[in-house]
Write a protein that holds these residues in place. Structure first.
Motif, short mmCIF file in Angstrom:
data_model
loop_
_atom_site.label_atom_id
_atom_site.label_comp_id
_atom_site.label_asym_id
_atom_site.label_seq_id
_atom_site.Cartn_x
_atom_site.Cartn_y
_atom_site.Cartn_z
N GLY A 181 0.80 -1.22 0.00
CA GLY A 181 0.00 0.00 0.00
C GLY A 181 0.83 1.27 0.00
O GLY A 181 0.31 2.35 -0.28
N ARG A 182 2.12 1.17 0.31
CA ARG A 182 2.97 2.36 0.30
C ARG A 182 3.46 2.66 -1.11
O ARG A 182 3.64 1.76 -1.93
CB ARG A 182 4.17 2.17 1.23
CG ARG A 182 3.78 2.27 2.70
CD ARG A 182 4.94 2.21 3.64
NE ARG A 182 5.95 3.24 3.40
CZ ARG A 182 7.11 3.27 4.04
NH1 ARG A 182 7.43 2.36 4.95
NH2 ARG A 182 7.98 4.24 3.78
N ALA A 183 3.70 3.92 -1.38
CA ALA A 183 4.16 4.36 -2.70
C ALA A 183 5.59 4.87 -2.59
O ALA A 183 5.97 5.48 -1.57
CB ALA A 183 3.26 5.44 -3.24
N ARG B 206 6.34 6.82 -10.05
CA ARG B 206 5.84 6.47 -8.71
C ARG B 206 5.24 5.07 -8.79
O ARG B 206 4.44 4.78 -9.70
CB ARG B 206 4.79 7.49 -8.28
CG ARG B 206 4.42 7.41 -6.84
CD ARG B 206 4.51 8.81 -6.23
NE ARG B 206 4.02 8.80 -4.86
CZ ARG B 206 4.83 8.78 -3.82
NH1 ARG B 206 6.13 8.77 -4.00
NH2 ARG B 206 4.35 8.79 -2.60
N THR C 50 3.50 1.70 -6.45
CA THR C 50 2.84 1.30 -5.21
C THR C 50 3.05 -0.19 -5.01
O THR C 50 2.88 -0.98 -5.95
CB THR C 50 1.33 1.61 -5.26
OG1 THR C 50 1.15 3.00 -5.50
CG2 THR C 50 0.64 1.22 -3.97
N VAL D 39 4.99 -4.55 -7.48
CA VAL D 39 4.56 -3.16 -7.58
C VAL D 39 3.73 -2.92 -8.83
O VAL D 39 3.75 -3.70 -9.78
CB VAL D 39 5.79 -2.19 -7.60
CG1 VAL D 39 6.58 -2.31 -6.31
CG2 VAL D 39 6.67 -2.43 -8.82
N GLU E 154 2.01 4.01 -11.11
CA GLU E 154 0.86 4.91 -10.96
C GLU E 154 0.75 5.83 -12.15
O GLU E 154 1.66 6.11 -12.84
CB GLU E 154 1.00 5.73 -9.67
CG GLU E 154 0.94 4.86 -8.45
CD GLU E 154 1.05 5.66 -7.16
OE1 GLU E 154 1.19 6.90 -7.19
OE2 GLU E 154 0.99 5.04 -6.10
#
Length: 147
Positions: free
Chosen positions: A96-98, A131, A133, A144, A147
């Motif tokens: 959930g982190r980017a 970027r 996620t 990943v 985005e």
């Protein structure tokens, strides 16, 4: 006959307490089940009154085996609730982190810097500076999406 010939319920109660205390110092939830078995033998020998030492030892051995097997089965199916379920699964903490890519993802493989660690990543090809996620973990590889 010595100690075995004169086994009393309090002997089993003391053994059960000692085993429960040992559980505090030994990891693995093993001695607790044997302590419970000793407590049950103490109760049986108190209720029955005239149990031979052989029957008491045999009951302890059988109850220990049954309680350890049932206890392990129960723990494996119910687990222990924790406030930090991903504590020892570090990669899952990042889901959930980017992050920004310092290097491009080429042929679905790349690397990102997370805090003070470099992680291998897998995902669609993305240029440097994109970027991404974290959407999952496969062993030590973070999965990943761009985005």
């Amino acid at each position: 006959m010595g100690l075995l010939g004169e086994l009393q319920p309090w002997h089993w109660a003391v053994l059960g307490i000692v085993l429960l205390i040992l559980e505090v110092f030994a990891p693995g939830v093993f001695f607790m089940w044997m302590g419970i078995a000793a407590g049950i033998v103490a109760l049986f020998s108190w209720l029955i009154g005239d149990m031979s030492w052989q029957a008491q030892v045999l009951a302890f051995a059988g109850l220990s085996l049954v309680s350890v097997v049932l206890g392990r089965w129960w723990l494996s199916h119910h687990g222990m609730a924790t406030e930090e379920p991903t504590l020892n699964r570090r990669g899952e903490q990042y889901i959930g982190r980017a992050f920004n890519l310092d290097e491009p993802i080429v042929n679905s493989v790349g690397k990102i810097r997370v805090d003070d660690t470099t992680w291998k990543i897998s995902g669609p090809d993305c240029p440097e500076g994109s970027r991404v996620t974290v959407i999952g973990v496969d062993g030590v590889v973070l999965l990943v999406k761009c985005e």
